[in-house]
Design a protein around this motif. Structure first.
Motif, short mmCIF file in Angstrom:
data_model
loop_
_atom_site.label_atom_id
_atom_site.label_comp_id
_atom_site.label_asym_id
_atom_site.label_seq_id
_atom_site.Cartn_x
_atom_site.Cartn_y
_atom_site.Cartn_z
N GLU A 428 0.92 -12.69 -9.69
CA GLU A 428 0.50 -13.33 -8.45
C GLU A 428 0.54 -12.37 -7.28
OE1 GLU A 428 2.29 -17.77 -9.58
OE2 GLU A 428 3.31 -16.46 -8.16
N ARG A 429 1.57 -11.55 -7.23
CA ARG A 429 1.78 -10.71 -6.05
C ARG A 429 1.09 -9.36 -6.13
NH1 ARG A 429 6.35 -11.35 -2.61
NH2 ARG A 429 4.69 -10.63 -1.26
N GLY A 430 0.82 -8.89 -7.37
CA GLY A 430 0.29 -7.54 -7.46
C GLY A 430 -0.89 -7.33 -8.37
N GLY A 431 -1.39 -8.39 -9.00
CA GLY A 431 -2.54 -8.23 -9.87
C GLY A 431 -2.21 -7.58 -11.20
N LEU A 432 -3.26 -7.29 -11.97
CA LEU A 432 -3.09 -6.77 -13.33
C LEU A 432 -2.45 -5.39 -13.36
CD1 LEU A 432 -6.15 -7.72 -15.56
CD2 LEU A 432 -3.74 -8.24 -15.92
N SER A 433 -2.85 -4.52 -12.46
CA SER A 433 -2.34 -3.14 -12.49
C SER A 433 -0.82 -3.12 -12.31
CB SER A 433 -3.00 -2.30 -11.39
OG SER A 433 -4.36 -2.13 -11.66
N LEU A 434 -0.32 -3.91 -11.38
CA LEU A 434 1.12 -3.95 -11.17
C LEU A 434 1.83 -4.62 -12.35
CD1 LEU A 434 3.36 -3.15 -9.26
CD2 LEU A 434 3.13 -5.37 -8.13
N LEU A 435 1.17 -5.60 -12.97
CA LEU A 435 1.76 -6.25 -14.14
C LEU A 435 1.90 -5.26 -15.28
CD1 LEU A 435 2.76 -8.78 -15.61
CD2 LEU A 435 0.38 -9.27 -16.23
N TYR A 436 0.89 -4.41 -15.49
CA TYR A 436 0.97 -3.38 -16.53
C TYR A 436 2.09 -2.39 -16.21
CZ TYR A 436 -3.26 -4.56 -19.18
OH TYR A 436 -4.17 -5.17 -19.99
N LYS A 437 2.18 -2.01 -14.97
CA LYS A 437 3.22 -1.07 -14.56
C LYS A 437 4.61 -1.65 -14.81
CE LYS A 437 4.86 1.49 -10.49
NZ LYS A 437 4.62 1.76 -9.04
N TRP A 438 4.79 -2.91 -14.41
CA TRP A 438 6.08 -3.58 -14.61
C TRP A 438 6.40 -3.68 -16.10
CZ3 TRP A 438 6.94 -8.03 -17.37
CH2 TRP A 438 8.21 -8.60 -17.28
N ALA A 439 5.40 -4.07 -16.92
CA ALA A 439 5.62 -4.26 -18.35
C ALA A 439 6.06 -2.96 -19.03
CB ALA A 439 4.35 -4.80 -19.00
N LYS A 440 5.46 -1.84 -18.64
CA LYS A 440 5.83 -0.55 -19.22
C LYS A 440 7.26 -0.18 -18.88
CE LYS A 440 1.09 1.26 -19.36
NZ LYS A 440 0.14 2.26 -18.79
#
Length: 475
Positions: A428-440
């Motif tokens: 919600e707060r950062g979009g897909l790119s931030l979600l990928y970064k967080w997941a890694k």
């Protein structure tokens, strides 16, 4: 981690801490199911995604979707404390649910709710009506009694429905009364025996059935211009054990003065007293057994909001202190598993979940054969079951923007590691790119994640043939 008593150093007792009127927000340890209660002012964060969402639902051409982006709306990583204060209810509900599941208190359906996927993976989407992330393709139990996550969705939807119905009814010149029915009981009484059976006319359910078939109830309906009623069963726990009672909103057309209201209450009490005795319950008193007053919908559902504010439960003062079931679940989260109080709460919740299984949150009365229901006349739509409210419905697909599919094995890992709320908040707060970064950073293999096309749900609609909404890819 702080010691168990460090939180109360400024208070004379834990009870005083929980009765304190100042708000309590929750910080959850991201690597543990333990909970830390810390007092802080709620930080003010700009809801970036909400600021960029379309002001209206997607139109027939979905041109509004151009305002949304898959790229991060914030370049920096969202800190854990900021994530959890973004939507504290979300984190609290998921953590309570995971704790109850780990204790084995749930039945299989509720245990796997939000964890097991129906297909190959869980699909994360953004609801363009309000910018919330939603997960599709996962099992949903739809239990308003046992599941904190489903309960939050269902109670929110039901409270919105009741508010809309109340407003529409008032516009039509209608009136509303609130009736509360209760009865005395003891600590040794079992919940299933207190509730009884409507078919066998035993317990509370039997007494309610007798009451609604009584002379004074039918006479009241004629006298006030009765149109419909909506009743709910509420259960708290106190020094006398489980305390079930009925709240009922009565929608009527004729005005009722103070003296008339008292006369109606006197008659209804006589019938309620006889109904309880004939159903095997103790005789209720006039002072505590029945309450009838002029009201409105917001009065009735205001306590639902209190149920959701578990981080700062307003504990009842005095000897007759009682807990709602959500408050009990919240307190259990902070107790050691082998603690005597914890064991007691676990036994109570285990019994409660099984006794209440299959019960509805709200039951409507006043339906006339061959006519639309009162709810449909007020809202213009058919009633949905609690299960349907908790599950994404096909008519909602037109508002969902599919983002990514996470494999089933990884999604279950996300669930049991307590990252479900994090995944939605980061998206919600950062979009897909931030979600990928967080997941890694968390150690998830994102190479197995599948990014979905913008018209994903439109393709499903075309295949199933139940939507005419047209999607358009964002250029």
């Amino acid at each position: 981690m702080c010691s168990a008593h460090s939180h109360y150093e400024n208070y004379s007792s834990p009870e005083e801490y929980f009765r304190s009127p100042s708000p309590v927000l929750i910080d959850l340890d991201i690597k543990s199911s333990a909970i830390r209660k810390t007092r802080k002012s709620e930080p003010k964060y700009t809801p970036d995604f909400l600021a960029k969402r379309p002001k209206k639902p997607l139109g027939s051409n979905a041109n509004n979707v151009e305002n949304l982006h898959r790229e991060p709306l914030k370049a920096h990583t969202i800190q854990p404390e900021k994530r959890r204060n973004w939507k504290p209810n979300r984190y609290r509900n998921h953590e309570i649910k995971r704790n109850l599941a780990s204790l084995g208190l749930f039945e299989e359906r509720t245990k796997h709710c939000g964890c097991k996927t129906i297909g190959k993976g869980a699909i994360l989407s953004i609801d363009t009506r309000h910018g919330n992330a939603r997960s599709a393709g996962v099992e949903t139990c739809g239990s308003v009694w046992a599941c904190p996550v489903c309960r939050d969705k269902i109670m929110s939807e039901r409270s919105n429905e009741l508010t809309e119905i109340g407003e529409e009814w008032k516009k039509q010149g209608g009136k509303i009364m609130l009736l509360t029915l209760t009865f005395p009981h003891g600590f040794e009484d079992k919940l299933n025996e207190l509730l009884g059976s409507s078919d066998e006319k035993t317990g509370l359910k039997g007494a309610l059935k007798r009451f609604r078939q009584s002379y004074h109830w039918k006479n009241m309906k004629d006298h006030i211009g009765y149109e419909a009623d909506c009743r709910s069963l509420e259960i708290t726990y106190g020094e006398n054990g489980f305390h079930p009672h009925i709240h009922m909103l009565i929608y009527h057309r004729k005005g009722v003065g103070k003296q008339t209201l008292e006369a109606i209450k006197d008659g209804l009490y006589q019938n309620w007293r006889d109904a309880c005795i004939n159903s095997g319950l103790q005789k209720p008193s006039y002072e505590h057994g029945i309450d009838l007053r002029h009201s409105n919908t917001t009065d009735y559902i205001a306590k639902w909001g209190m149920v959701q504010e578990l981080a700062s439960p307003q504990a009842k003062k005095g000897k007759k202190q009682s807990l709602t079931i959500p408050e009990m679940e919240y307190q259990l989260l902070a107790l050691p598993v082998q603690n005597e109080k914890s064991q007691h709460y676990q036994r109570l919740l285990y019994m409660y979940y099984r006794v209440m299984k299959g019960s509805k949150l709200l039951t409507w009365g006043g339906q006339k054969k061959g006519e639309p229901s009162f709810k449909k006349r007020m809202l213009g739509e058919d009633d949905k079951s609690d299960q349907e409210v908790a599950t994404i419905q096909k008519e909602e697909l037109q508002y969902l923007w599919a983002m990514v599919e996470i494999p089933s094995s990884q999604w279950q890992s996300i669930y049991w590691r307590g990252h479900t709320a994090d995944v939605k908040t980061v998206l919600e707060r950062g979009g897909l790119s931030l979600l990928y970064k967080w997941a890694k950073i968390q150690g998830y293999d994102t190479t197995k994640w599948k990014e979905l096309p913008d018209d994903y749900y439109q393709r499903i609609a075309d295949e199933k043939g139940y939507l005419v909404h047209q999607y358009q890819a964002d250029s």
